[in-house]
Design a protein around this motif. Structure first.
Motif, PDB file in Angstrom:
ATOM      1  N   GLY A  83       0.812  -1.212   0.000  1.00  0.00           N
ATOM      2  CA  GLY A  83       0.000   0.000   0.000  1.00  0.00           C
ATOM      3  C   GLY A  83       0.845   1.261   0.000  1.00  0.00           C
ATOM      4  N   MET A  84       1.935   1.243   0.791  1.00  0.00           N
ATOM      5  CA  MET A  84       2.819   2.422   0.857  1.00  0.00           C
ATOM      6  C   MET A  84       3.472   2.660  -0.500  1.00  0.00           C
TER       7      MET A  84
ATOM      8  N   ASP B 276      -4.322  -4.868   0.753  1.00  0.00           N
ATOM      9  CA  ASP B 276      -5.305  -5.210   1.778  1.00  0.00           C
ATOM     10  C   ASP B 276      -6.416  -4.149   1.772  1.00  0.00           C
ATOM     11  N   PRO B 277      -7.582  -4.468   2.386  1.00  0.00           N
ATOM     12  CA  PRO B 277      -8.738  -3.561   2.292  1.00  0.00           C
ATOM     13  C   PRO B 277      -8.441  -2.139   2.771  1.00  0.00           C
ATOM     14  N   ARG B 278      -7.636  -2.000   3.838  1.00  0.00           N
ATOM     15  CA  ARG B 278      -7.373  -0.669   4.363  1.00  0.00           C
ATOM     16  C   ARG B 278      -6.567   0.150   3.361  1.00  0.00           C
TER      17      ARG B 278
ATOM     18  N   ASN C  74      -8.743   1.221   0.520  1.00  0.00           N
ATOM     19  CA  ASN C  74      -9.572   2.388   0.815  1.00  0.00           C
ATOM     20  C   ASN C  74      -8.769   3.675   0.753  1.00  0.00           C
ATOM     21  N   GLN C  75      -7.509   3.624   1.213  1.00  0.00           N
ATOM     22  CA  GLN C  75      -6.661   4.825   1.151  1.00  0.00           C
ATOM     23  C   GLN C  75      -6.464   5.260  -0.298  1.00  0.00           C
ATOM     24  N   ILE C  76      -6.209   4.273  -1.168  1.00  0.00           N
ATOM     25  CA  ILE C  76      -6.010   4.611  -2.585  1.00  0.00           C
ATOM     26  C   ILE C  76      -7.295   5.201  -3.165  1.00  0.00           C
ATOM     27  N   TRP C  77      -8.430   4.614  -2.792  1.00  0.00           N
ATOM     28  CA  TRP C  77      -9.700   5.145  -3.292  1.00  0.00           C
ATOM     29  C   TRP C  77      -9.886   6.598  -2.857  1.00  0.00           C
ATOM     30  N   ASP C  78      -9.534   6.886  -1.588  1.00  0.00           N
ATOM     31  CA  ASP C  78      -9.666   8.270  -1.104  1.00  0.00           C
ATOM     32  C   ASP C  78      -8.776   9.213  -1.905  1.00  0.00           C
TER      33      ASP C  78
END
Lengths: 331, 273
Positions: free
Chosen positions: A148-149, A176-178, A181-185
């Motif tokens: 994610g990072m 992962d889901p969290r 969601n960060q990418i979506w934001d």
């Protein structure tokens, strides 16, 4: 700038006609037309090897189309590739950051390449790391970042100079889901600043969450195009899964659900569960009420969105093939 | 910090700043060179090839073969050091292709290729950084030579000129390896093919032995080898009697290499899938 307009006189970010890319005999992209209005999010939905990445690479000037033409932000893709590059940015499927360098060095590198003098490059890099929640990892080698990072850093690198058009190739695959969601934001925040986003995804859910319009791509062709609402209407609104408390009531439940939903109810391999394809969500509550009225206890139920497989099943009459081999051969 | 604050901060960072003026090709190439040099900080073992190998080769050839080849090790040193300088730097050029191949396979170059910059700059930048590595290798060879007893009769200026000549040739030769690096799938394959090419090219030269004892056909080939010309030119410069003809031939060979392989590299780079 002489931008093309769409039917509602909106300027277009991308206008493409008849794009074709061949790899040997294989037509990876087989006649794609696009008209994507500025300031919107557009999703390419399809399995691996459908031609999503190849189309994106052509639009980002990385691959020359064998046939067809395109205008990107009013610039001709073939005649003015350099002008196109000044207004687009690409975040590739495989992290396009340098794993050996640390976070801030990666951003400074891009900032310097975009013309920032040394000191402002550092400032801009720090500002973006902070905005993307990576300030604590600034001095860490990207090799040691989580998926994610790495994705966030990758997008931050594309934002050094905010592009008019951002290409995001499978931005959340493997996250992962969290992190997802960060990418979506980030994508949502980006659109409010005026950037047009073209993203590819294998997840209907993601296209649904982010994209104003979606093109379903299979074998290099667009097989369906529309808003997520339109696409869902064409495939039904999903699947109702029901788990019964007492397996012996399943036959009766199947009859009741089938009457209430007016559709075929499938029995799952688990002796207490059954599922049915829905045409609308209202019917689902009626069906559950019918079970309740007949004293059949439900231990669990869920309303699933149609999966990519179901979309493909409906649109093409066959399940989505994951053509990983073809994809692997062309990278 | 709340979600809203996060979003506000992100929007603030994204909202348009003044776009800086577009940098020129030199500036972007130097930025790429900076990137390549930064990597040495993280992966210092990549300097092994420019430090350990020249030391090993010089010691091996001087003490294992020197006596047999030239009567004494100290005499052989005078002959060998200019040659080992050439050989070391030429072997170092392989890494240009290997690291380019790594970059391409990791997807980093997809971003570089989509940036509005002078398109050869990632490659030119990598070659500039390699020139730094070649310089390190050259200095190590010469210093080691001096310690072992190599006594050049040329002036400082001539020794510097000989290093510059080696760098020019290495820079030109690198373009062969960028082509190989862009054609082959894995960096291991790049390494293998490049070494298969370099071993005969460097050993079938006058680096280690005088070609006078070779059969005629081989001697002709060895004398026509640009590596031999470079070695003769370097021996001349370090010995204080510049071999002008050889220097000119080396420059011509360098120009030909660049003219053929740099457009080929750029073609492959632009059209890389």
């Amino acid at each position: 700038m002489n931008n093309d307009l769409d039917a509602h006189n909106q300027p277009l970010a991308i206008k493409a006609t008849g794009l074709v890319k061949r790899f040997g005999k294989h037509r990876a992209v087989d006649g794609i037309d696009l008209a994507i209005p500025q300031g919107t999010v557009y999703g390419f939905l399809g399995p691996n090897g459908a031609g999503k990445t190849t189309t994106m690479k052509m639009l980002a000037t990385l691959l020359k189309p064998d046939e067809g033409s395109a205008q990107i932000m009013g610039h001709d893709l073939l005649k003015e590739p350099d002008a196109v590059r000044t207004c687009v940015s690409l975040t590739g499927q495989f992290a396009s950051v340098d794993e050996d360098l640390n976070g801030i060095e990666n951003l400074i590198l891009i900032a310097r390449l975009m013309g920032y003098p040394s000191r402002s490059a550092k400032k801009r890099a720090a500002e973006l790391l902070d905005a993307f929640g990576l300030q604590d990892a600034a001095k860490r080698q990207v090799k040691k970042y989580s998926g994610g990072m790495r994705r966030r850093l990758d997008i931050a690198a594309s934002m050094i100079v905010r592009p008019d058009l951002l290409f995001l190739d499978e931005p959340t695959t493997g996250l992962d889901p969290r992190s997802r969601n960060q990418i979506w934001d980030i994508v949502r925040a980006l659109v409010t600043t005026g950037t047009t986003v073209l993203l590819t995804t294998q997840y209907l859910d993601e296209a649904d969450q982010l994209a104003d319009r979606i093109a379903v791509i299979d074998h290099g062709k667009i097989i369906a195009e529309g808003t997520s609402g339109e696409l869902k209407a064409s495939v039904g609104s999903g699947v109702l899964h029901v788990r019964l408390l007492d397996p012996s009531t399943r036959a009766q439940a199947q009859q009741l659900l089938s009457d209430a939903l007016k559709t075929k109810v499938r029995l799952s391999s688990d002796s207490a569960t059954l599922s049915a394809q829905l045409t609308g969500t209202k019917a689902a509550s009626k069906a559950l009420a019918a079970l309740d009225a007949n004293q059949i206890d439900v231990s669990e139920f869920s309303l699933g969105q149609p999966s990519l497989d179901e979309v493909f099943l409906t649109l093409t009459g066959k399940p989505a093939e994951n053509e990983t081999q073809k994809e692997g051969a062309k990278s | 910090m709340s979600e809203e604050q996060n979003m506000a901060k992100m929007r603030a960072a994204l909202v348009e700043q003044v776009r800086p003026p577009r940098p020129n090709g030199i500036a972007t190439s130097l930025t790429f060179a900076w990137r390549a040099l930064l990597k040495i900080k993280y992966v210092p073992e990549q300097l092994l090839d420019v430090t350990f190998f020249p030391v090993m080769f010089t010691l091996m050839f001087t003490y294992l073969f020197g006596g047999a080849l030239a009567g004494s090790t100290s005499e052989y040193l005078q002959f060998l050091i200019p040659g080992i300088l050439v050989q070391t730097v030429i072997f170092t050029t392989v890494y240009t292709g290997v690291s380019l191949n790594d970059d391409v396979s990791k997807g980093t170059f997809d971003r570089f290729r989509s940036l509005p910059i002078w398109s050869p700059s990632p490659l030119v930048g990598a070659l500039i950084a390699d020139a730094v590595r070649y310089t390190i290798a050259s200095i190590i060879v010469i210093v080691l030579g001096l310690i072992l007893g190599f006594r050049p009769t040329g002036s400082i200026l001539e020794i510097v000129a000989s290093i510059v000549l080696v760098l020019i040739f290495a820079f030109s030769l690198s373009w062969i390896f960028t082509v190989i690096g862009l054609i082959l799938q894995t960096s291991k394959a790049v390494m293998g093919i490049s070494m298969t090419f370099l071993f005969p090219v460097t050993f079938a030269s006058n680096i280690f032995v005088d070609p006078a004892t070779m059969p005629g056909w081989l001697r002709a080939a060895v004398n026509a080898n640009p590596v031999s010309m470079l070695t003769t030119a370097i021996r001349g410069l370090m010995g204080g009697r510049a071999a002008v003809a050889e220097i000119i031939w080396v420059l011509i060979a360098s120009a030909v290499l660049i003219l053929i392989f740099s457009p080929a590299t750029m073609y492959l780079y632009r059209n890389k899938r």
